[in-house]
Scaffold this motif. Structure first.
Motif, PDB file in Angstrom:
ATOM      1  N   GLY A 185       0.806  -1.210   0.000  1.00  0.00           N
ATOM      2  CA  GLY A 185       0.000   0.000   0.000  1.00  0.00           C
ATOM      3  C   GLY A 185       0.841   1.263   0.000  1.00  0.00           C
ATOM      4  O   GLY A 185       0.550   2.220  -0.731  1.00  0.00           O
ATOM      5  N   PHE A 186       1.903   1.254   0.805  1.00  0.00           N
ATOM      6  CA  PHE A 186       2.762   2.445   0.870  1.00  0.00           C
ATOM      7  C   PHE A 186       3.503   2.640  -0.449  1.00  0.00           C
ATOM      8  O   PHE A 186       3.603   3.760  -0.963  1.00  0.00           O
ATOM      9  N   GLY A 187       4.009   1.547  -1.017  1.00  0.00           N
ATOM     10  CA  GLY A 187       4.739   1.650  -2.284  1.00  0.00           C
ATOM     11  C   GLY A 187       3.853   2.104  -3.430  1.00  0.00           C
ATOM     12  O   GLY A 187       4.204   3.019  -4.173  1.00  0.00           O
ATOM     13  N   VAL A 188       2.683   1.484  -3.560  1.00  0.00           N
ATOM     14  CA  VAL A 188       1.754   1.846  -4.634  1.00  0.00           C
ATOM     15  C   VAL A 188       1.212   3.259  -4.425  1.00  0.00           C
ATOM     16  O   VAL A 188       1.091   4.037  -5.373  1.00  0.00           O
ATOM     17  N   GLY A 189       0.863   3.583  -3.175  1.00  0.00           N
ATOM     18  CA  GLY A 189       0.333   4.911  -2.871  1.00  0.00           C
ATOM     19  C   GLY A 189       1.318   6.011  -3.201  1.00  0.00           C
ATOM     20  O   GLY A 189       0.947   7.049  -3.777  1.00  0.00           O
ATOM     21  N   LEU A 190       2.584   5.801  -2.843  1.00  0.00           N
ATOM     22  CA  LEU A 190       3.623   6.788  -3.144  1.00  0.00           C
ATOM     23  C   LEU A 190       3.800   6.948  -4.649  1.00  0.00           C
ATOM     24  O   LEU A 190       4.000   8.066  -5.152  1.00  0.00           O
ATOM     25  N   THR A 191       3.697   5.844  -5.369  1.00  0.00           N
ATOM     26  CA  THR A 191       3.837   5.889  -6.830  1.00  0.00           C
ATOM     27  C   THR A 191       2.666   6.617  -7.479  1.00  0.00           C
ATOM     28  O   THR A 191       2.851   7.481  -8.336  1.00  0.00           O
ATOM     29  N   ILE A 192       1.442   6.260  -7.081  1.00  0.00           N
ATOM     30  CA  ILE A 192       0.248   6.892  -7.650  1.00  0.00           C
ATOM     31  C   ILE A 192       0.227   8.386  -7.345  1.00  0.00           C
ATOM     32  O   ILE A 192      -0.133   9.206  -8.197  1.00  0.00           O
ATOM     33  N   LYS A 193       0.629   8.736  -6.135  1.00  0.00           N
ATOM     34  CA  LYS A 193       0.632  10.149  -5.733  1.00  0.00           C
ATOM     35  C   LYS A 193       1.561  10.978  -6.609  1.00  0.00           C
ATOM     36  O   LYS A 193       1.371  12.192  -6.771  1.00  0.00           O
ATOM     37  N   ASN A 194       2.557  10.325  -7.201  1.00  0.00           N
ATOM     38  CA  ASN A 194       3.512  11.036  -8.050  1.00  0.00           C
ATOM     39  C   ASN A 194       3.352  10.699  -9.535  1.00  0.00           C
ATOM     40  O   ASN A 194       4.286  10.842 -10.323  1.00  0.00           O
ATOM     41  N   GLY A 195       2.141  10.264  -9.904  1.00  0.00           N
ATOM     42  CA  GLY A 195       1.810  10.116 -11.312  1.00  0.00           C
ATOM     43  C   GLY A 195       2.174   8.797 -11.960  1.00  0.00           C
ATOM     44  O   GLY A 195       2.070   8.662 -13.184  1.00  0.00           O
ATOM     45  N   GLY A 196       2.602   7.813 -11.173  1.00  0.00           N
ATOM     46  CA  GLY A 196       2.974   6.526 -11.737  1.00  0.00           C
ATOM     47  C   GLY A 196       1.929   5.455 -11.477  1.00  0.00           C
ATOM     48  O   GLY A 196       0.985   5.665 -10.719  1.00  0.00           O
ATOM     49  N   VAL A 197       2.099   4.310 -12.111  1.00  0.00           N
ATOM     50  CA  VAL A 197       1.215   3.163 -11.927  1.00  0.00           C
ATOM     51  C   VAL A 197       2.085   1.910 -11.890  1.00  0.00           C
ATOM     52  O   VAL A 197       3.029   1.787 -12.678  1.00  0.00           O
ATOM     53  N   LEU A 198       1.773   0.988 -10.991  1.00  0.00           N
ATOM     54  CA  LEU A 198       2.564  -0.235 -10.867  1.00  0.00           C
ATOM     55  C   LEU A 198       1.789  -1.484 -11.267  1.00  0.00           C
ATOM     56  O   LEU A 198       2.296  -2.590 -11.121  1.00  0.00           O
ATOM     57  N   ASP A 199       0.582  -1.310 -11.746  1.00  0.00           N
ATOM     58  CA  ASP A 199      -0.236  -2.452 -12.138  1.00  0.00           C
ATOM     59  C   ASP A 199      -1.145  -2.050 -13.287  1.00  0.00           C
ATOM     60  O   ASP A 199      -1.885  -1.066 -13.186  1.00  0.00           O
ATOM     61  N   GLY A 200      -1.118  -2.814 -14.373  1.00  0.00           N
ATOM     62  CA  GLY A 200      -1.893  -2.486 -15.556  1.00  0.00           C
ATOM     63  C   GLY A 200      -3.389  -2.589 -15.370  1.00  0.00           C
ATOM     64  O   GLY A 200      -4.156  -2.070 -16.193  1.00  0.00           O
ATOM     65  N   THR A 201      -3.829  -3.249 -14.294  1.00  0.00           N
ATOM     66  CA  THR A 201      -5.266  -3.387 -14.046  1.00  0.00           C
ATOM     67  C   THR A 201      -5.943  -2.031 -13.955  1.00  0.00           C
ATOM     68  O   THR A 201      -7.067  -1.843 -14.425  1.00  0.00           O
ATOM     69  N   GLU A 202      -5.250  -1.067 -13.326  1.00  0.00           N
ATOM     70  CA  GLU A 202      -5.827   0.270 -13.175  1.00  0.00           C
ATOM     71  C   GLU A 202      -6.024   0.942 -14.528  1.00  0.00           C
ATOM     72  O   GLU A 202      -7.046   1.587 -14.777  1.00  0.00           O
ATOM     73  N   THR A 203      -5.052   0.775 -15.410  1.00  0.00           N
ATOM     74  CA  THR A 203      -5.163   1.337 -16.749  1.00  0.00           C
ATOM     75  C   THR A 203      -6.317   0.694 -17.514  1.00  0.00           C
ATOM     76  O   THR A 203      -7.109   1.376 -18.176  1.00  0.00           O
ATOM     77  N   LEU A 204      -6.424  -0.635 -17.414  1.00  0.00           N
ATOM     78  CA  LEU A 204      -7.519  -1.349 -18.069  1.00  0.00           C
ATOM     79  C   LEU A 204      -8.868  -0.876 -17.550  1.00  0.00           C
ATOM     80  O   LEU A 204      -9.809  -0.658 -18.337  1.00  0.00           O
ATOM     81  N   ALA A 205      -8.961  -0.691 -16.238  1.00  0.00           N
ATOM     82  CA  ALA A 205     -10.226  -0.254 -15.634  1.00  0.00           C
ATOM     83  C   ALA A 205     -10.623   1.136 -16.117  1.00  0.00           C
ATOM     84  O   ALA A 205     -11.800   1.396 -16.400  1.00  0.00           O
ATOM     85  N   ILE A 206      -9.651   2.032 -16.244  1.00  0.00           N
ATOM     86  CA  ILE A 206      -9.930   3.396 -16.719  1.00  0.00           C
ATOM     87  C   ILE A 206     -10.453   3.370 -18.150  1.00  0.00           C
ATOM     88  O   ILE A 206     -11.397   4.086 -18.500  1.00  0.00           O
ATOM     89  N   LEU A 207      -9.854   2.516 -18.982  1.00  0.00           N
ATOM     90  CA  LEU A 207     -10.262   2.438 -20.390  1.00  0.00           C
ATOM     91  C   LEU A 207     -11.636   1.782 -20.541  1.00  0.00           C
ATOM     92  O   LEU A 207     -12.449   2.226 -21.352  1.00  0.00           O
ATOM     93  N   ILE A 208     -11.900   0.722 -19.759  1.00  0.00           N
ATOM     94  CA  ILE A 208     -13.196   0.035 -19.838  1.00  0.00           C
ATOM     95  C   ILE A 208     -14.311   0.937 -19.326  1.00  0.00           C
ATOM     96  O   ILE A 208     -15.432   0.936 -19.863  1.00  0.00           O
ATOM     97  N   GLU A 209     -14.009   1.738 -18.292  1.00  0.00           N
ATOM     98  CA  GLU A 209     -15.018   2.613 -17.693  1.00  0.00           C
ATOM     99  C   GLU A 209     -15.619   3.556 -18.742  1.00  0.00           C
ATOM    100  O   GLU A 209     -16.807   3.896 -18.680  1.00  0.00           O
ATOM    101  N   LYS A 210     -14.812   3.982 -19.708  1.00  0.00           N
ATOM    102  CA  LYS A 210     -15.284   4.922 -20.724  1.00  0.00           C
ATOM    103  C   LYS A 210     -16.297   4.276 -21.678  1.00  0.00           C
ATOM    104  O   LYS A 210     -17.050   4.976 -22.348  1.00  0.00           O
TER     105      LYS A 210
END
Length: 296
Positions: free
Chosen positions: A131-156
């Motif tokens: 959680g700390f690693g992913v949270g720090l990454t997301i807070k600074n504009g990064g992503v560590l798992d493609g699932t989030e990208t897939l979810a953003i694209l499917i949501e549209k």
């Protein structure tokens, strides 16, 4: 003179951009390495997995002789191209940098001795590390798992939220984990994911967190003054009109931290027990005069 001024503005913009890129890369690196350590030194030795593409990579590395770091790159690579095409270049390259760093970190930490041998401790500290690693990454504009990208694209294109899509994907991943690691370890994995999810929220929003409140009261002036004097927070008046009675009212808007919520409600109740209050969480606050005033 004008040309000189324009050149200086361009130079300053360039310096600011480079500074932001370096800062972003630094924190994404730290976040990726923390997650890699959580995976290799805590979760994998205890046969506990993460959700999403990372969880699928952990399952495949367990049933094949291929290292986890290879699967992290291969399975996330399609989402990099999707993100580049559909979301933007900066997002895509931030994602690619984070995943490559995560993969390299996991590769170097593959032979690190496990620091936790108790399942429950592995769930707690593994979830916190992820959680700390992913949270720090997301807070600074990064992503560590493609699932989030897939979810953003499917949501549209589908009537589902990002959270619902991610949940659906993880149900599939954890169902597979039941057959690979057993029901108990799959349940531990789900608990780990929940702890990681909550930790991400804390890292992104901060320990205090921000909230906003709308206050409708006949004593709005007294309440606004009391909030400023006793809490040190500024307020904004909004124009409101009741649809039933048609009376114009001033609505108070105030932004505060979660730690100040009880004090704020006490102030309102003291001045008007019948006041109508709407409170909601907010992700972030920028600009304006949000800084807390000194209370004397």
């Amino acid at each position: 003179m004008m040309n000189t001024w324009e050149e200086k503005k361009k130079i300053n913009r360039k310096k600011l951009t480079v500074k932001n890129i370096v800062k972003r890369a630094f924190f994404i690196t730290i976040g990726s390495l923390i997650m890699a350590y959580g995976l290799e030194a805590i979760l994998i030795p205890n046969q506990i997995i993460d959700g999403g593409v990372t969880g699928l990579s952990m399952i495949l590395s367990h049933i094949t002789p291929i290292n986890l770091s290879i699967f992290l790159i291969i399975l996330n690579l399609p989402f990099f191209f999707l993100g580049y095409k559909q979301i933007g270049r900066i997002f895509a390259f931030s994602m690619l940098y984070g995943i490559v760093t995560l993969s390299i970190g996991a590769s170097f930490m593959h032979d690190v001795d496990s620091i936790v041998h108790d399942k429950l401790l592995a769930v707690v500290f593994g979830g916190l590390a992820l959680g700390f690693g992913v949270g720090l990454t997301i807070k600074n504009g990064g992503v560590l798992d493609g699932t989030e990208t897939l979810a953003i694209l499917i949501e549209k294109r589908a009537p589902f939220s990002v959270g619902e899509i991610i949940m659906f994907v993880n149900v599939i991943i954890f169902s597979i984990a039941v057959f690979v690691f057993g029901l108990e370890n799959a349940l531990f994995s789900m608990l780990t994911y929940y702890i990681a999810f909550k930790t991400i929220d804390v890292v992104e929003k901060g320990l205090e967190g921000m909230k906003s409140v709308y206050i409708i009261s006949d004593n709005n002036t007294e309440i606004a003054e009391a909030i400023t004097e006793q809490l040190g927070r500024g307020v904004t008046y909004l124009h409101g009109e009741g649809s039933y009675c048609g009376i114009d009212r001033r609505v108070i808007l105030c932004v505060f931290t979660r730690l100040e919520e009880t004090k704020l409600k006490d102030i309102i109740r003291e001045l008007d027990p019948q006041a109508f209050i709407i409170t909601s969480d907010i992700a972030s606050v920028h600009g304006g005069r949000f800084k807390k005033k000194d209370i004397h």
